[in-house]
Write a protein that holds these residues in place. Structure first.
Motif, PDB file in Angstrom:
ATOM      1  N   ARG A 622       0.835  -1.190   0.000  1.00 19.12           N
ATOM      2  CA  ARG A 622       0.000   0.000   0.000  1.00 19.12           C
ATOM      3  C   ARG A 622       0.876   1.248   0.000  1.00 19.12           C
ATOM      4  N   LEU A 623       0.460   2.220  -0.818  1.00 25.20           N
ATOM      5  CA  LEU A 623       1.107   3.523  -0.843  1.00 25.20           C
ATOM      6  C   LEU A 623       0.399   4.436   0.141  1.00 25.20           C
ATOM      7  N   LEU A 624       1.170   5.070   1.020  1.00 27.23           N
ATOM      8  CA  LEU A 624       0.614   5.969   2.023  1.00 27.23           C
ATOM      9  C   LEU A 624       1.043   7.401   1.730  1.00 27.23           C
ATOM     10  N   GLU A 625       0.198   8.349   2.065  1.00 30.45           N
ATOM     11  CA  GLU A 625       0.518   9.761   1.889  1.00 30.45           C
ATOM     12  C   GLU A 625       0.204  10.509   3.176  1.00 30.45           C
ATOM     13  N   PRO A 626       0.875  11.653   3.396  1.00 27.33           N
ATOM     14  CA  PRO A 626       0.596  12.435   4.610  1.00 27.33           C
ATOM     15  C   PRO A 626      -0.755  13.127   4.509  1.00 27.33           C
TER      16      PRO A 626
END
Length: 754
Positions: A622-626
């Motif tokens: 999974r790609l996470l972003e702030p």
């Protein structure tokens, strides 16, 4: 004499440093009141602070008032330097929160309040600028109780402050008594509350005293000092030596200074100190341990007690004292010494990365000049007042040493960026490493493939300070490229990765189980392997390799977070295994497991594999972003526009609350969508709206497919982070692709699930 360490915290321009000056002046420590805007404040000792009129670094001053000896730590108020403030909070007995009487509770004020709650710091509140036109005492008190805590009450001055003295609380007595069961019993029995009872309530954050005054005109300052003397109490410290590091700095002669608070025993000059014994006893080694997992020990040279810019060299400081020491080379902010454990990771984190370029390169790359005009997009707290600093949007970028995300297309379509010559490059990296030593969140990275230096920053003001520091301290002129979002990666299902490294006369194999971690947990490591299967020294070495660097994901090459890594199998050769062999095996095991996860494999892969698995999608990666936590206040008739904006930005929000003529919306939204929104709010509300945002952690990326496609990251082509392994046959090593490793590896999988 009672010894207390207190830190002054506030939103920028609330009058924090002015209050520090007033406290020093009232107690006779200084003869003349300095002013921030005049550049002569006692605690703003740095030339950059004097020039800009803001506090950038934490400073120490000593105050004596009656029976109170107060060590005062003045902290930065600007949100770009909030990480410096957070580091100081860990060593405080009490905090002094300064609130502007005209501006009231602002966005960063709430951020500081949450940090104080996180670290359990008892807090006194001083409402400043009460002499200004438009100040309303009751309105400010109501706002403090609504936005911060309903346990905020003004306390009266006391002529006698013995433990059993009754406090004349008048109308507030019953309300304060309801905050604590024992306080209520005292009130019902005696009809009053004692000084000792209030001290106890303040110490456990059940009561927050508030005082009103004007620091510039010295109004209310004496009463505030009396309150600190009356309602604080000194801690009891253990006999065993312990200390907490909260700051690293360098003096004018480039001597490295470690600022710390002694939390047990005493610290003597020329004494040998070591890293935390708690870290040494745990399964996860400290980041400063050597390859053999040993704990470092070094000798303290000088012990300095600072008071503003001046210091006194002493031979010993007792528990409870704050000092700076020289001679220590391996310490870092948040580290525990002796019996003190290491601190947890800070909650404030940069969300942008910048490229360091030669001076003048910004005209070709929309760098510093553009960031300065529209900067501050990296703020953990974005306010309407700072809207003119919002940074220009840029695409997707990463910060790691093998950072290829978002760069492939740029390599082909953008003109080559100016680069440093070899000598200047070495000087710039050396200088930035020294600054990184002082602020680890700067995270300086040399991206070899792109021949670029990347740094992580909170915003444009910090960027300008770094730029000026490099010029003043090191004689280096640099500029910065546009800021880009810092992504992270994780896994959603467990997977056992295998790494094997066996070129001729080398041997190591490691199996690492990757599991999803709790949100915000970062990277945790452990060993589930018996010492009968692999010697303890090899296990400690592998755990060190798990923590010595940020490991990259396979979606866009962003660092991993919210993941647990467990050593579940390993093998060494009695003759051929060397320390570096397990580094290679460990790194390859992590990447091999991530590739299997991207292929959708859970637990362990099946063998044999007839063809290369499909890794076109995210699989179990999974790609996470702030994300930002935001608070938006707009005129009631503009609430529809605000709600549609938040939905358009992929954000979520709670039901709006109407507060008179204004509507208040609180929620969360991706930083990539909301980073310029402060300017929009200011524009469509014609200056009547207020927007504040704080870092809300990492969450699944709302446009992951587009980000991954734009990054065009090929994890198999990233040779410095290869998922493949090396085996040996007929006296020579040969590579094996990651999906074939399970067929060649020497140890069986420990995970039963397929």
């Amino acid at each position: 004499m009672k010894q207390i360490v207190a830190g002054i915290v506030a939103h920028v321009d609330a009058g924090k440093t002015t209050l520090s000056e007033a406290l020093l002046y009232r107690t006779g420590e200084i003869r003349k009141l300095g002013r921030v805007d005049h550049g002569d404040a006692f605690l703003d000792t740095n030339s950059l602070e004097k020039a800009r009129g803001i506090t950038i670094f934490a400073h120490q001053a000593l105050v004596e008032h009656g029976d109170l000896r107060l060590t005062l730590l003045d902290t930065p108020g600007h949100v770009d330097f909030a990480a410096e403030t957070e580091r100081v909070l860990r060593v405080l007995d009490y905090a002094i929160l300064v609130v502007s009487g005209t501006d009231g509770v602002q966005g960063h004020t709430e951020t500081l309040w949450r940090l104080l709650a996180r670290y359990g710091v008892p807090t006194f509140i001083f409402v400043n600028k009460c002499d200004a036109a438009g100040f309303d005492r009751e309105a400010i008190l109501a706002q403090l109780r609504k936005r911060l805590s309903d346990a905020i009450y003004p306390l009266p001055a006391m002529e006698q402050s013995t433990e059993g003295s009754a406090v004349p609380l008048d109308a507030f007595a019953e309300d304060i008594a309801t905050l604590d069961e024992e306080a209520m019993n005292d009130y019902l029995e005696h009809g009053a509350l004692s000084v000792g009872r209030l001290r106890a309530m303040i110490a456990v954050r059940e009561l927050f005293p508030v005082y009103f005054g004007s620091a510039l005109k010295l109004e209310g300052v004496e009463e505030f000092l009396d309150g600190l003397e009356t309602f604080t109490r000194e801690r009891e410290w253990p006999a065993a030596f312990a200390a907490r590091v909260f700051k690293i700095a360098h003096d004018g002669q480039h001597n490295r200074m470690t600022w710390l608070r002694v939390t047990g025993g005493a610290l003597k000059a020329k004494e040998i100190v070591s890293s935390s014994s708690c870290a040494a006893a745990s399964s996860a080694p400290s980041p400063v341990q050597g390859d053999d997992g040993t704990v470092w020990s070094e000798k303290v040279d000088q012990v300095r007690v600072y008071n503003g810019a001046k210091f006194e060299t002493v031979t010993e400081v007792p528990a409870g004292s704050v000092c700076a020491v020289t001679g220590l080379t391996r310490t870092f902010p948040g580290e525990g010494l002796g019996a003190e454990p290491d601190a947890e990771s800070p909650s404030l984190q940069p969300v942008l990365t910048y490229t360091v370029l030669p001076a003048g390169a910004e005209s070709d790359t929309a760098g510093t000049s553009g960031a300065a005009k529209r900067g501050d997009a990296g703020h953990n707290n974005v306010n309407q007042d700072d809207a003119e600093h919002d940074a220009a949007k840029s695409g997707t970028g990463r910060n790691e040493e093998n950072d290829t995300a978002g760069q492939t297309a740029a390599d082909n379509s953008s003109p080559a960026r100016p680069q440093f010559d070899d000598l200047t490059l070495h000087k710039v990296i050396t200088a930035l490493r020294e600054l990184e030593d002082e602020d680890p969140l700067l995270h300086v990275v040399w991206v070899e493939r792109l021949a670029e230096i990347h740094v992580q920053l909170m915003g444009a003001v910090q960027l300008e300070i770094i730029q000026q520091t490099l010029h003043d301290r090191f004689g280096l002129d640099v500029s910065f490229g546009p800021g880009s979002i810092l992504y992270r990666e994780t896994v959603t299902a467990p997977i056992e990765g295998a790494g094997h490294f066996e070129p001729l006369r080398h041997y190591a194999e490691a199996h690492i189980l990757l599991e999803p971690g709790e949100p915000g947990s970062g990277v945790t490591v452990a060993s589930a392997l018996s010492e009968n299967d692999l010697d303890r020294n090899w296990q400690r070495l592998i755990l060190t390799h798990l923590t010595e660097r940020e490991h990259l994901g396979v979606l866009v090459g962003a660092p991993l977070t919210d993941i647990k890594m467990t050593l579940v199998a390993g093998r060494a050769h009695l003759k051929h295994t060397e320390g570096g062999d397990f580094r290679q095996a460990t790194y390859r095991a992590i990447r091999q497991g991530l590739m299997e996860a991207r292929a959708g494999v859970s637990g362990r892969p099946e063998t044999p594999v007839e063809s290369r698995p499909d890794t076109a999608g995210e699989g179990n990666c999974r790609l996470l972003e702030p994300w930002y936590r935001f608070r938006l206040e707009v005129p009631a008739d503009m609430i529809g526009r605000a709600m549609s904006d938040i939905q358009r930005m992929a954000g979520t929000f709670e039901s709006p609350v109407t507060d008179g003529e204004y509507a208040v919306i609180e929620g969360e939204a991706p930083v990539s969508e909301m980073r310029d929104y402060a300017m929009d709010v200011n524009q469509y509300t014609h200056g009547h709206g207020r927007f504040s945002a704080t870092f809300g952690g990492y969450k699944p990326c709302h446009d992951a497919e587009q980000v991954i496609a734009a990054a065009a990251y090929d994890p198999e082509a990233d040779l410095d982070n290869t998922p493949d392994s090396v085996f040996c046959a007929h006296g020579a090593g040969y590579p094996v692709k990651w999906y074939k490793v399970p067929e060649f590896m020497h140890l069986d999988f420990t995970t039963g699930e397929k």
